[in-house]
Design a protein around this motif. Structure first.
Motif, PDB file in Angstrom:
ATOM      1  N   GLY A  41      63.884  -7.188  17.278  1.00  0.00           N
ATOM      2  CA  GLY A  41      63.956  -8.092  18.412  1.00  0.00           C
ATOM      3  C   GLY A  41      62.954  -7.770  19.491  1.00  0.00           C
ATOM      4  N   HIS A  42      61.866  -7.063  19.123  1.00  0.00           N
ATOM      5  CA  HIS A  42      60.850  -6.692  20.122  1.00  0.00           C
ATOM      6  C   HIS A  42      59.936  -7.887  20.362  1.00  0.00           C
ATOM      7  CE1 HIS A  42      57.967  -4.541  22.481  1.00  0.00           C
ATOM      8  NE2 HIS A  42      58.642  -3.412  22.360  1.00  0.00           N
ATOM      9  N   ILE A  43      59.929  -8.380  21.596  1.00  0.00           N
ATOM     10  CA  ILE A  43      59.257  -9.656  21.875  1.00  0.00           C
ATOM     11  C   ILE A  43      57.746  -9.572  21.778  1.00  0.00           C
ATOM     12  CG2 ILE A  43      61.157 -10.517  23.280  1.00  0.00           C
ATOM     13  CD1 ILE A  43      59.480  -9.780  25.767  1.00  0.00           C
ATOM     14  N   PHE A  44      57.164  -8.363  21.803  1.00  0.00           N
ATOM     15  CA  PHE A  44      55.710  -8.224  21.749  1.00  0.00           C
ATOM     16  C   PHE A  44      55.223  -7.639  20.427  1.00  0.00           C
ATOM     17  CE2 PHE A  44      56.179  -7.637  26.570  1.00  0.00           C
ATOM     18  CZ  PHE A  44      56.057  -8.987  26.788  1.00  0.00           C
ATOM     19  N   GLN A  45      56.085  -7.711  19.391  1.00  0.00           N
ATOM     20  CA  GLN A  45      55.716  -7.165  18.071  1.00  0.00           C
ATOM     21  C   GLN A  45      55.302  -5.699  18.174  1.00  0.00           C
ATOM     22  OE1 GLN A  45      52.986  -9.427  15.688  1.00  0.00           O
ATOM     23  NE2 GLN A  45      54.240 -11.250  15.684  1.00  0.00           N
ATOM     24  N   GLY A  46      55.942  -4.965  19.071  1.00  0.00           N
ATOM     25  CA  GLY A  46      55.645  -3.541  19.217  1.00  0.00           C
ATOM     26  C   GLY A  46      55.367  -3.176  20.662  1.00  0.00           C
ATOM     27  N   GLU A  47      55.665  -1.933  20.989  1.00  0.00           N
ATOM     28  CA  GLU A  47      55.558  -1.442  22.357  1.00  0.00           C
ATOM     29  C   GLU A  47      54.166  -1.639  22.946  1.00  0.00           C
ATOM     30  OE1 GLU A  47      56.535  -0.908  25.483  1.00  0.00           O
ATOM     31  OE2 GLU A  47      58.238  -0.019  24.415  1.00  0.00           O
ATOM     32  N   CYS A  48      54.121  -1.955  24.253  1.00  0.00           N
ATOM     33  CA  CYS A  48      52.855  -2.214  24.936  1.00  0.00           C
ATOM     34  C   CYS A  48      52.518  -1.163  25.995  1.00  0.00           C
ATOM     35  CB  CYS A  48      52.877  -3.594  25.588  1.00  0.00           C
ATOM     36  SG  CYS A  48      52.716  -4.971  24.417  1.00  0.00           S
ATOM     37  N   LEU A  49      53.186  -0.022  25.986  1.00  0.00           N
ATOM     38  CA  LEU A  49      52.805   1.067  26.882  1.00  0.00           C
ATOM     39  C   LEU A  49      51.445   1.625  26.454  1.00  0.00           C
ATOM     40  CD1 LEU A  49      56.268   2.797  27.317  1.00  0.00           C
ATOM     41  CD2 LEU A  49      54.897   1.751  29.146  1.00  0.00           C
ATOM     42  N   PRO A  50      50.757   2.385  27.324  1.00  0.00           N
ATOM     43  CA  PRO A  50      49.369   2.796  27.044  1.00  0.00           C
ATOM     44  C   PRO A  50      49.141   3.482  25.699  1.00  0.00           C
ATOM     45  CG  PRO A  50      49.899   3.241  29.328  1.00  0.00           C
ATOM     46  CD  PRO A  50      51.180   2.787  28.685  1.00  0.00           C
ATOM     47  N   ASP A  51      50.120   4.235  25.223  1.00  0.00           N
ATOM     48  CA  ASP A  51      49.935   4.918  23.937  1.00  0.00           C
ATOM     49  C   ASP A  51      49.825   3.951  22.766  1.00  0.00           C
ATOM     50  OD1 ASP A  51      49.889   7.400  25.053  1.00  0.00           O
ATOM     51  OD2 ASP A  51      51.947   7.935  24.508  1.00  0.00           O
ATOM     52  N   HIS A  52      50.134   2.678  23.009  1.00  0.00           N
ATOM     53  CA  HIS A  52      50.112   1.684  21.922  1.00  0.00           C
ATOM     54  C   HIS A  52      49.250   0.477  22.285  1.00  0.00           C
ATOM     55  CE1 HIS A  52      53.313   4.039  20.149  1.00  0.00           C
ATOM     56  NE2 HIS A  52      53.917   4.020  21.323  1.00  0.00           N
ATOM     57  N   MET A  53      48.298   0.686  23.199  1.00  0.00           N
ATOM     58  CA  MET A  53      47.435  -0.413  23.623  1.00  0.00           C
ATOM     59  C   MET A  53      45.967  -0.020  23.484  1.00  0.00           C
ATOM     60  SD  MET A  53      49.102  -3.186  24.534  1.00  0.00           S
ATOM     61  CE  MET A  53      48.359  -4.085  25.890  1.00  0.00           C
ATOM     62  N   TRP A  54      45.093  -1.015  23.733  1.00  0.00           N
ATOM     63  CA  TRP A  54      43.654  -0.838  23.639  1.00  0.00           C
ATOM     64  C   TRP A  54      43.270  -0.316  22.258  1.00  0.00           C
ATOM     65  CZ3 TRP A  54      41.633  -3.657  27.291  1.00  0.00           C
ATOM     66  CH2 TRP A  54      42.310  -3.800  28.493  1.00  0.00           C
ATOM     67  N   ASP A  55      42.541   0.779  22.160  1.00  0.00           N
ATOM     68  CA  ASP A  55      42.096   1.256  20.851  1.00  0.00           C
ATOM     69  C   ASP A  55      43.213   1.870  20.020  1.00  0.00           C
ATOM     70  OD1 ASP A  55      42.302   3.325  22.692  1.00  0.00           O
ATOM     71  OD2 ASP A  55      40.602   4.448  21.894  1.00  0.00           O
ATOM     72  N   ARG A  56      44.409   1.972  20.595  1.00  0.00           N
ATOM     73  CA  ARG A  56      45.545   2.510  19.848  1.00  0.00           C
ATOM     74  C   ARG A  56      46.470   1.415  19.323  1.00  0.00           C
ATOM     75  NH1 ARG A  56      46.967   7.716  23.763  1.00  0.00           N
ATOM     76  NH2 ARG A  56      44.849   8.591  23.720  1.00  0.00           N
ATOM     77  N   ARG A  57      46.102   0.168  19.551  1.00  0.00           N
ATOM     78  CA  ARG A  57      46.884  -0.935  18.985  1.00  0.00           C
ATOM     79  C   ARG A  57      46.275  -1.304  17.631  1.00  0.00           C
ATOM     80  NH1 ARG A  57      50.969  -3.188  21.344  1.00  0.00           N
ATOM     81  NH2 ARG A  57      51.787  -5.229  20.721  1.00  0.00           N
ATOM     82  N   LEU A  58      47.076  -1.850  16.760  1.00  0.00           N
ATOM     83  CA  LEU A  58      46.578  -2.277  15.461  1.00  0.00           C
ATOM     84  C   LEU A  58      45.513  -3.350  15.638  1.00  0.00           C
ATOM     85  CD1 LEU A  58      50.008  -2.496  13.631  1.00  0.00           C
ATOM     86  CD2 LEU A  58      48.232  -0.786  13.212  1.00  0.00           C
ATOM     87  N   SER A  59      44.566  -3.361  14.742  1.00  0.00           N
ATOM     88  CA  SER A  59      43.509  -4.369  14.795  1.00  0.00           C
ATOM     89  C   SER A  59      43.768  -5.451  13.755  1.00  0.00           C
ATOM     90  CB  SER A  59      42.148  -3.728  14.543  1.00  0.00           C
ATOM     91  OG  SER A  59      42.049  -3.314  13.201  1.00  0.00           O
ATOM     92  N   ALA A  60      42.972  -6.514  13.824  1.00  0.00           N
ATOM     93  CA  ALA A  60      43.092  -7.585  12.836  1.00  0.00           C
ATOM     94  C   ALA A  60      42.726  -7.096  11.444  1.00  0.00           C
ATOM     95  CB  ALA A  60      42.202  -8.762  13.232  1.00  0.00           C
ATOM     96  N   ASP A  61      41.786  -6.171  11.367  1.00  0.00           N
ATOM     97  CA  ASP A  61      41.364  -5.635  10.074  1.00  0.00           C
ATOM     98  C   ASP A  61      42.437  -4.725   9.487  1.00  0.00           C
ATOM     99  OD1 ASP A  61      39.036  -5.584  12.219  1.00  0.00           O
ATOM    100  OD2 ASP A  61      38.128  -6.129  10.307  1.00  0.00           O
ATOM    101  N   THR A  62      42.563  -4.736   8.187  1.00  0.00           N
ATOM    102  CA  THR A  62      43.428  -3.775   7.493  1.00  0.00           C
ATOM    103  C   THR A  62      42.643  -3.188   6.326  1.00  0.00           C
ATOM    104  OG1 THR A  62      44.391  -5.151   5.728  1.00  0.00           O
ATOM    105  CG2 THR A  62      45.343  -5.389   7.955  1.00  0.00           C
ATOM    106  N   PRO A  63      43.101  -2.069   5.773  1.00  0.00           N
ATOM    107  CA  PRO A  63      42.410  -1.487   4.616  1.00  0.00           C
ATOM    108  C   PRO A  63      42.586  -2.283   3.328  1.00  0.00           C
ATOM    109  CG  PRO A  63      43.842   0.126   5.729  1.00  0.00           C
ATOM    110  CD  PRO A  63      44.194  -1.214   6.245  1.00  0.00           C
ATOM    111  N   MET A  64      43.492  -3.241   3.323  1.00  0.00           N
ATOM    112  CA  MET A  64      43.772  -4.021   2.113  1.00  0.00           C
ATOM    113  C   MET A  64      42.781  -5.182   1.993  1.00  0.00           C
ATOM    114  SD  MET A  64      46.543  -2.378   3.328  1.00  0.00           S
ATOM    115  CE  MET A  64      47.294  -3.464   4.510  1.00  0.00           C
ATOM    116  N   ASP A  65      42.257  -5.367   0.818  1.00  0.00           N
ATOM    117  CA  ASP A  65      41.231  -6.379   0.587  1.00  0.00           C
ATOM    118  C   ASP A  65      41.715  -7.775   0.969  1.00  0.00           C
ATOM    119  OD1 ASP A  65      38.906  -7.648  -0.364  1.00  0.00           O
ATOM    120  OD2 ASP A  65      39.819  -7.966  -2.334  1.00  0.00           O
ATOM    121  N   GLY A  66      40.998  -8.403   1.915  1.00  0.00           N
ATOM    122  CA  GLY A  66      41.308  -9.777   2.288  1.00  0.00           C
ATOM    123  C   GLY A  66      42.603  -9.959   3.041  1.00  0.00           C
ATOM    124  N   VAL A  67      43.167  -8.891   3.593  1.00  0.00           N
ATOM    125  CA  VAL A  67      44.422  -8.986   4.352  1.00  0.00           C
ATOM    126  C   VAL A  67      44.125  -8.696   5.818  1.00  0.00           C
ATOM    127  CG1 VAL A  67      46.748  -8.071   4.694  1.00  0.00           C
ATOM    128  CG2 VAL A  67      45.835  -8.337   2.373  1.00  0.00           C
TER     129      VAL A  67
END
Length: 527
Positions: free
Chosen positions: A470-496
């Motif tokens: 039920g996390h409205i932002f799909q994951g915590e938005c405090l500094p430890d989980h923002m900017w370069d520490r947030r997930l990116s659009a790219d993933t290691p899986m081909d075409g995902v």
């Protein structure tokens, strides 16, 4: 085709699944939330063959519209627009399609137990008049606080292509360079608590309390926890109004209109959107498998669902390192969304002779002890004594969304537990009473004006919308989980690819997450 808004997002399936499966798609988008629809619109606009698959019967995800009671158009989760990216609005011609944004000119209104109150207007002259009457010694400090936020937003999000939200996530050092290694700016970005931030500039304890809640919106924390000032900054970073960064506003017709117009833009550019079609598996480099076993082939799959759902859909195909990174993101929701239908607008005892404050964001404050004790109770699975509530009288700006003479109040409240002792279903009436009571204690006859109630706690949001925990932002938005520490659009899986709020630059109705994902896909496929 009938615009999605006309049918409250129920778009159905435009063709039999077997027909859709016979086509070879350039991209399949999993999830028709506002970010998934944005990604689809940009890819289709670039000439790609795009199919959007939504498990629910209604598109929009957390940014949708429902009609729980006849004549009411309710924004069940997302209820206000402040961070929607102006580039998306312009590129996808949302204004031409019917988008109308109404700024909350009333600013922030907060009453207190002693009968006093403050209204922090968006208009500078009215704001300063309030401050001079309420806490004259804090006028200059408030100016300095506002100037700090403005210079950080201007440095990180200038209203042009230098806007960092439109680029890959910057490192901490790059952020420091953008703000000129300004110690105040760095404290606001990374380390200060919300209480520390406001105490640096303001002396009046009531004025500090009025702003504490702005540092914990959607966050499992108290205003006294390190990093919560960054939550305030994030929500003050909007650029819908180019002349006034940070102003929030209503969307005419309800917040779901944003998603519905994005749907219409995607379809106009050639995307196909199918609702009521659950995806069971994502196969990298191949496409997706539906619940009924149907395989739909696509070179790229963009997942708008939250990263935990993406990990589940990938199953054995998920990269172990990437899975570990996803698992490390806190996903415990701490908020409850309550929608109230009223037969009269709220009457705050602090301002009995005017309705001007009803055009504001209404907050019911907590003391330091109430914040700390309430958060501890929520962490232990119990309800607090009182809730901090952020309330918007939707019908003050848009009476079309309720029957004549009735009103809609959106109540966003915390802290609550995601795992409530005894269960949310068994205690839903108790939660509703707590939310109503948390407002009623500052009002005259408010509880008696309530005619309908809808309560969405974290488990309801997970079940109804699909957001883990039920996390409205799909994951915590405090500094430890923002900017370069947030997930990116790219993933290691081909075409995902990921295109939801769990990616950089963060959560809320922004649409820039979907835009960024589409740009990364297009760049990768230019060969």
């Amino acid at each position: 085709m009938t615009p999605a808004a006309a049918v409250l997002g129920r778009v159905g399936t435009p063709a039999p699944l077997r027909e859709l499966a016979r086509r070879r798609w350039d991209a399949v988008v999993v999830g028709a939330g506002h970010n998934g629809l944005t990604a689809a619109a940009y890819l289709a606009r670039a000439g790609r063959a795009v199919l959007v698959l939504e498990a629910r019967e209604r598109i929009g995800g957390a940014c949708t519209l429902t009609e729980p009671w006849p004549g009411y158009r309710v924004s069940p989760c997302a209820y206000l627009a402040g961070l929607l990216h102006p580039k998306v609005i312009a590129d996808l011609e949302l204004v031409r399609r019917g988008f109308r944004w109404i700024p909350v000119e009333g600013g922030l209104f907060v009453p207190f137990e002693d009968g006093s109150s403050i209204q922090l207007w968006e208009d500078d002259a009215r704001l300063e008049a309030e401050l001079l009457a309420f806490a004259p010694g804090d006028l200059e400090g408030f100016r300095e606080l506002s100037a700090l936020k403005r210079r950080v937003v201007d440095a990180l999000r200038p209203p042009d292509e230098r806007d960092l939200w439109l680029h890959p996530a910057p490192s901490r050092e790059e952020l420091a360079e953008r703000v000129g290694h300004d110690e105040e700016a760095l404290g606001l970005l990374f380390t200060w608590s919300q209480a520390e931030l406001v105490a640096r500039y303001l002396d009046d304890e009531r004025l500090q309390r009025a702003l504490w809640g702005q540092g914990v919106i959607g966050t499992a924390a108290t205003p006294f926890d390190p990093g919560t000032a960054s939550i305030h900054l994030h929500h003050a970073s909007g650029r819908i109004d180019p002349d006034r960064p940070g102003v929030w506003g209503f969307v005419a017709g309800g917040m779901g209109t944003v998603s519905f117009l994005l749907h219409d833009a995607a379809v106009a550019h050639g995307a196909v959107v199918a609702a009521g079609v659950p995806v069971a598996e994502v196969v990298p480099g191949e496409g997706v498998v539906l619940d009924d076993g149907t395989r739909i082939l696509a070179r790229d799959v963009l997942i708008g669902a939250d990263p935990n759902v993406a990990r589940r859909l990938l199953g054995v195909h998920a990269d172990p390192g990437w899975s570990a990174a996803v698992a490390a993101v806190p996903m415990r929701g701490a908020t409850v969304k309550v929608t109230l239908a009223l037969d009269a607008p709220p009457r705050f005892t602090a301002r009995p002779d005017t309705d001007a404050h009803l055009t504001a964001q209404l907050n019911t404050p907590l003391t330091e002890a109430q914040w700390r004790d309430g958060f501890a109770a929520a962490q232990a699975g119990e309800l607090p004594e009182w809730l901090w509530t952020e309330d918007y009288l939707q019908t003050a700006y848009d009476p079309s969304i309720a029957p004549e003479g009735r009103h809609l109040l959106s109540v966003f409240a915390q802290p609550v537990p995601d795992d409530l002792a005894g269960g949310w279903d068994a205690r839903r009436h108790e939660v509703a009473g707590l939310a109503i009571g948390s407002i009623d204690r500052f009002c005259d006859g408010f509880a008696d004006s309530v005619v309908e109630v809808e309560v969405l706690g974290p488990p309801d949001i997970e079940r109804e919308v699909g957001l883990t925990g039920g996390h409205i932002f799909q994951g915590e938005c405090l500094p430890d989980h923002m900017w370069d520490r947030r997930l990116s659009a790219d993933t290691p899986m081909d075409g995902v690819w990921l295109c939801g709020a769990g990616t950089y630059p963060g959560g809320s109705v922004m649409a820039v997450n979907g835009y960024n994902a589409a740009m990364r896909v297009l760049a990768a496929r230019r060969e």
